[in-house]
Design a protein around this motif. Structure first.
Motif, PDB file in Angstrom:
ATOM      1  N   ARG A  28       0.844  -1.203   0.000  1.00  0.00           N
ATOM      2  CA  ARG A  28       0.000   0.000   0.000  1.00  0.00           C
ATOM      3  C   ARG A  28       0.874   1.245   0.000  1.00  0.00           C
ATOM      4  NH1 ARG A  28      -2.242   3.913   3.124  1.00  0.00           N
ATOM      5  NH2 ARG A  28      -4.464   4.386   2.863  1.00  0.00           N
ATOM      6  N   PRO A  29       0.775   2.073  -1.045  1.00  0.00           N
ATOM      7  CA  PRO A  29       1.591   3.287  -1.081  1.00  0.00           C
ATOM      8  C   PRO A  29       1.107   4.327  -0.086  1.00  0.00           C
ATOM      9  CG  PRO A  29       0.132   3.208  -2.977  1.00  0.00           C
ATOM     10  CD  PRO A  29      -0.034   1.904  -2.279  1.00  0.00           C
ATOM     11  N   SER A  39     -20.423   3.723  -8.678  1.00  0.00           N
ATOM     12  CA  SER A  39     -21.819   4.151  -8.649  1.00  0.00           C
ATOM     13  C   SER A  39     -21.994   5.620  -8.312  1.00  0.00           C
ATOM     14  CB  SER A  39     -22.599   3.291  -7.646  1.00  0.00           C
ATOM     15  OG  SER A  39     -22.117   3.489  -6.329  1.00  0.00           O
ATOM     16  N   SER A  40     -20.999   6.198  -7.645  1.00  0.00           N
ATOM     17  CA  SER A  40     -21.061   7.603  -7.273  1.00  0.00           C
ATOM     18  C   SER A  40     -19.637   8.093  -7.030  1.00  0.00           C
ATOM     19  CB  SER A  40     -21.909   7.799  -6.004  1.00  0.00           C
ATOM     20  OG  SER A  40     -21.166   7.445  -4.856  1.00  0.00           O
ATOM     21  N   PRO A  41     -19.429   9.416  -6.861  1.00  0.00           N
ATOM     22  CA  PRO A  41     -18.077   9.923  -6.637  1.00  0.00           C
ATOM     23  C   PRO A  41     -17.408   9.399  -5.373  1.00  0.00           C
ATOM     24  CG  PRO A  41     -19.525  11.696  -7.341  1.00  0.00           C
ATOM     25  CD  PRO A  41     -20.399  10.505  -7.084  1.00  0.00           C
ATOM     26  N   ILE A  42     -18.185   8.840  -4.426  1.00  0.00           N
ATOM     27  CA  ILE A  42     -17.585   8.304  -3.202  1.00  0.00           C
ATOM     28  C   ILE A  42     -17.487   6.785  -3.208  1.00  0.00           C
ATOM     29  CG2 ILE A  42     -18.162  10.292  -1.768  1.00  0.00           C
ATOM     30  CD1 ILE A  42     -20.592   8.766  -0.748  1.00  0.00           C
ATOM     31  N   ASP A  43     -17.883   6.136  -4.299  1.00  0.00           N
ATOM     32  CA  ASP A  43     -17.760   4.692  -4.479  1.00  0.00           C
ATOM     33  C   ASP A  43     -16.515   4.480  -5.339  1.00  0.00           C
ATOM     34  OD1 ASP A  43     -18.087   1.991  -4.689  1.00  0.00           O
ATOM     35  OD2 ASP A  43     -19.893   2.080  -5.924  1.00  0.00           O
ATOM     36  N   VAL A  44     -15.394   4.142  -4.703  1.00  0.00           N
ATOM     37  CA  VAL A  44     -14.097   4.311  -5.359  1.00  0.00           C
ATOM     38  C   VAL A  44     -13.403   2.993  -5.675  1.00  0.00           C
ATOM     39  CG1 VAL A  44     -13.780   6.546  -4.244  1.00  0.00           C
ATOM     40  CG2 VAL A  44     -12.833   4.486  -3.166  1.00  0.00           C
ATOM     41  N   VAL A  45     -12.441   3.100  -6.600  1.00  0.00           N
ATOM     42  CA  VAL A  45     -11.498   2.040  -6.928  1.00  0.00           C
ATOM     43  C   VAL A  45     -10.103   2.624  -6.783  1.00  0.00           C
ATOM     44  CG1 VAL A  45     -10.696   0.431  -8.704  1.00  0.00           C
ATOM     45  CG2 VAL A  45     -13.114   1.078  -8.617  1.00  0.00           C
ATOM     46  N   THR A  46      -9.179   1.900  -6.188  1.00  0.00           N
ATOM     47  CA  THR A  46      -7.796   2.348  -6.108  1.00  0.00           C
ATOM     48  C   THR A  46      -6.934   1.511  -7.043  1.00  0.00           C
ATOM     49  OG1 THR A  46      -7.017   0.832  -4.377  1.00  0.00           O
ATOM     50  CG2 THR A  46      -8.170   2.837  -3.662  1.00  0.00           C
ATOM     51  N   GLU A  47      -5.720   1.966  -7.264  1.00  0.00           N
ATOM     52  CA  GLU A  47      -4.780   1.199  -8.083  1.00  0.00           C
ATOM     53  C   GLU A  47      -4.512  -0.172  -7.483  1.00  0.00           C
ATOM     54  OE1 GLU A  47      -0.500   2.693  -7.279  1.00  0.00           O
ATOM     55  OE2 GLU A  47      -1.796   4.358  -6.673  1.00  0.00           O
ATOM     56  N   MET A  48      -4.654  -0.303  -6.175  1.00  0.00           N
ATOM     57  CA  MET A  48      -4.370  -1.571  -5.511  1.00  0.00           C
ATOM     58  C   MET A  48      -5.485  -2.594  -5.741  1.00  0.00           C
ATOM     59  SD  MET A  48      -1.389  -1.108  -4.414  1.00  0.00           S
ATOM     60  CE  MET A  48      -1.128  -2.575  -3.399  1.00  0.00           C
ATOM     61  N   ASP A  49      -6.744  -2.148  -5.850  1.00  0.00           N
ATOM     62  CA  ASP A  49      -7.829  -3.060  -6.246  1.00  0.00           C
ATOM     63  C   ASP A  49      -7.475  -3.726  -7.570  1.00  0.00           C
ATOM     64  OD1 ASP A  49     -10.775  -2.082  -4.765  1.00  0.00           O
ATOM     65  OD2 ASP A  49      -9.103  -0.696  -4.716  1.00  0.00           O
ATOM     66  N   PHE A  69     -13.980 -16.283 -15.249  1.00  0.00           N
ATOM     67  CA  PHE A  69     -13.805 -15.298 -14.183  1.00  0.00           C
ATOM     68  C   PHE A  69     -14.960 -14.299 -14.170  1.00  0.00           C
ATOM     69  CE2 PHE A  69      -9.391 -16.531 -15.028  1.00  0.00           C
ATOM     70  CZ  PHE A  69      -8.932 -16.774 -13.739  1.00  0.00           C
ATOM     71  N   LEU A  70     -15.298 -13.856 -12.968  1.00  0.00           N
ATOM     72  CA  LEU A  70     -16.144 -12.693 -12.763  1.00  0.00           C
ATOM     73  C   LEU A  70     -15.522 -11.908 -11.621  1.00  0.00           C
ATOM     74  CD1 LEU A  70     -18.725 -11.040 -13.325  1.00  0.00           C
ATOM     75  CD2 LEU A  70     -19.859 -12.424 -11.566  1.00  0.00           C
ATOM     76  N   GLY A  71     -14.949 -10.748 -11.946  1.00  0.00           N
ATOM     77  CA  GLY A  71     -14.263  -9.962 -10.932  1.00  0.00           C
ATOM     78  C   GLY A  71     -14.813  -8.561 -10.841  1.00  0.00           C
ATOM     79  N   GLU A  72     -14.728  -7.980  -9.664  1.00  0.00           N
ATOM     80  CA  GLU A  72     -15.280  -6.643  -9.462  1.00  0.00           C
ATOM     81  C   GLU A  72     -14.608  -5.608 -10.349  1.00  0.00           C
ATOM     82  OE1 GLU A  72     -16.499  -3.460  -6.006  1.00  0.00           O
ATOM     83  OE2 GLU A  72     -15.038  -5.008  -5.501  1.00  0.00           O
ATOM     84  N   GLU A  73     -13.317  -5.776 -10.580  1.00  0.00           N
ATOM     85  CA  GLU A  73     -12.595  -4.754 -11.336  1.00  0.00           C
ATOM     86  C   GLU A  73     -12.492  -5.062 -12.825  1.00  0.00           C
ATOM     87  OE1 GLU A  73     -12.553  -2.310  -9.654  1.00  0.00           O
ATOM     88  OE2 GLU A  73     -12.680  -3.250  -7.681  1.00  0.00           O
ATOM     89  N   GLY A  74     -13.390  -5.912 -13.335  1.00  0.00           N
ATOM     90  CA  GLY A  74     -13.512  -6.077 -14.771  1.00  0.00           C
ATOM     91  C   GLY A  74     -13.175  -7.433 -15.334  1.00  0.00           C
ATOM     92  N   ALA A  75     -12.590  -8.317 -14.549  1.00  0.00           N
ATOM     93  CA  ALA A  75     -12.288  -9.655 -15.062  1.00  0.00           C
ATOM     94  C   ALA A  75     -13.587 -10.355 -15.435  1.00  0.00           C
ATOM     95  CB  ALA A  75     -11.534 -10.473 -14.019  1.00  0.00           C
ATOM     96  N   SER A  76     -13.703 -10.793 -16.686  1.00  0.00           N
ATOM     97  CA  SER A  76     -14.934 -11.434 -17.143  1.00  0.00           C
ATOM     98  C   SER A  76     -14.626 -12.337 -18.322  1.00  0.00           C
ATOM     99  CB  SER A  76     -15.977 -10.383 -17.540  1.00  0.00           C
ATOM    100  OG  SER A  76     -17.161 -10.998 -17.988  1.00  0.00           O
ATOM    101  N   ASP A  91     -12.372  -6.078  -0.791  1.00  0.00           N
ATOM    102  CA  ASP A  91     -13.700  -5.772  -0.288  1.00  0.00           C
ATOM    103  C   ASP A  91     -13.546  -4.864   0.924  1.00  0.00           C
ATOM    104  OD1 ASP A  91     -16.514  -5.997  -0.240  1.00  0.00           O
ATOM    105  OD2 ASP A  91     -16.369  -7.397   1.434  1.00  0.00           O
ATOM    106  N   GLY A  92     -14.023  -3.648   0.799  1.00  0.00           N
ATOM    107  CA  GLY A  92     -13.800  -2.640   1.826  1.00  0.00           C
ATOM    108  C   GLY A  92     -12.801  -1.604   1.347  1.00  0.00           C
ATOM    109  N   THR A  93     -12.935  -1.198   0.086  1.00  0.00           N
ATOM    110  CA  THR A  93     -11.953  -0.289  -0.514  1.00  0.00           C
ATOM    111  C   THR A  93     -11.868   1.048   0.214  1.00  0.00           C
ATOM    112  OG1 THR A  93     -12.213  -1.297  -2.698  1.00  0.00           O
ATOM    113  CG2 THR A  93     -11.318   0.920  -2.635  1.00  0.00           C
ATOM    114  N   VAL A  94     -13.005   1.603   0.627  1.00  0.00           N
ATOM    115  CA  VAL A  94     -12.967   2.892   1.321  1.00  0.00           C
ATOM    116  C   VAL A  94     -12.232   2.752   2.652  1.00  0.00           C
ATOM    117  CG1 VAL A  94     -14.364   4.705   2.385  1.00  0.00           C
ATOM    118  CG2 VAL A  94     -14.989   3.808   0.142  1.00  0.00           C
TER     119      VAL A  94
END
Length: 271
Positions: A28-29, A39-49, A69-76, A91-94
């Motif tokens: 983690r940097p 889904s909104s500006p506060i529903d975030v993805v980081t480079e680490m996800d 695969f089915l992954g949250e960050e696009g793996a499909s 899970d728990g990015t914020v």
């Protein structure tokens, strides 16, 4: 655990979750920033996800190149083996973004559409939860060796500790707060941890009497749902339905039905 395929899938899921957890914990940097929003500006993805999902899918593909695969960050991908991996790399990015410890790596394996293996790695607790369908649920961590999981004994609803989660869309979250406000006088108390996978594991481990949430995706609940069920908890959605995005409920057998009924009456299944 007599099925060699399920044993193979479990071992691979545990190794992938362990490596992803180490990457997230140790890599983690200090200047971690938001890479994208959902889904909104506060529903975030980081480079680490994104990095964790790439690590997981890469490792699994090396060993099982024909799986889907089915992954949250696009793996499909559909795959051709009958096995599909359902992955939430963080899970728990914020929580992770803010330096809070309540985050996890969730990996499940489906065989012909049914979840057969689930692993949830919680690096900041030093805990790993896992289950194989029909084989019970187990955890390693601060306990002496591997612990067989069992949900809490039955308790009346007014003595139940229940966790939930809230959506990142303001209007939806406001309705969910109204539901929680109506529930609080009927329970021991409500918690909000920020990781659905951890909440489901805490039901399995006897740390919670119940958990509910609206808006979960398959990757949020696939592994944790299996772990909770294999520990003796009941899981579902609205009455007579399976856990779904509309509503997910997991609880001890004594709490499940009255909690599910109240949530249905209070409209927890709609915005």
């Amino acid at each position: 655990m007599s099925d060699p395929l399920h044993s193979e899938l479990l071992g691979l899921a545990k190794e992938a979750a362990r490596r992803a957890g180490e990457l997230l914990r140790d890599g983690r940097p200090a200047d971690l920033a938001v890479a994208a929003t959902k889904s909104s500006p506060i529903d975030v993805v980081t480079e680490m996800d994104i990095a964790a999902e790439k690590l997981i899918t890469g490792l699994i593909s090396e060993h099982r190149p024909h799986d889907g695969f089915l992954g949250e960050e696009g793996a499909s991908s559909a795959g051709s083996s009958g096995i599909r991996w359902v992955i939430d790399p963080l899970d728990g990015t914020v929580n992770y973004l803010y330096g809070l410890p309540t985050w996890s790596v969730s990996i499940a394996a489906e065989q012909d559409g049914e979840t057969v293996v689930g692993v949830v790695e919680i690096p900041m607790r030093g805990e790993t939860y896992h289950a194989v369908r029909g084989g019970g649920a187990r955890a390693t961590g601060a306990w002496d060796g591997e612990r067989v999981l069992s949900c809490r004994p039955a308790a009346p609803l007014d003595q139940a500790l229940v966790s939930t989660g809230f959506n990142y869309v303001t209007e939806v979250r406001a309705h969910q707060a109204d539901v929680a406000q109506r529930l609080i006088p009927l329970l021991r108390d409500i918690r909000r941890g920020g990781s659905a996978a951890i909440d489901l594991c805490d039901v399995a481990a006897g740390r919670l009497d119940g958990y509910y949430e609206r808006g979960l995706h398959p990757w949020d609940l696939a592994a944790g749902d299996l772990i909770a069920r294999e520990a003796g908890a009941l899981t579902g959605g609205r009455p007579g339905e399976r856990p779904a995005r509309e509503l997910t409920v997991a609880a001890t057998p004594g709490v499940f039905e009255p909690l599910q009924r109240l949530l249905d009456d209070f409209g927890a299944w709609h915005d």
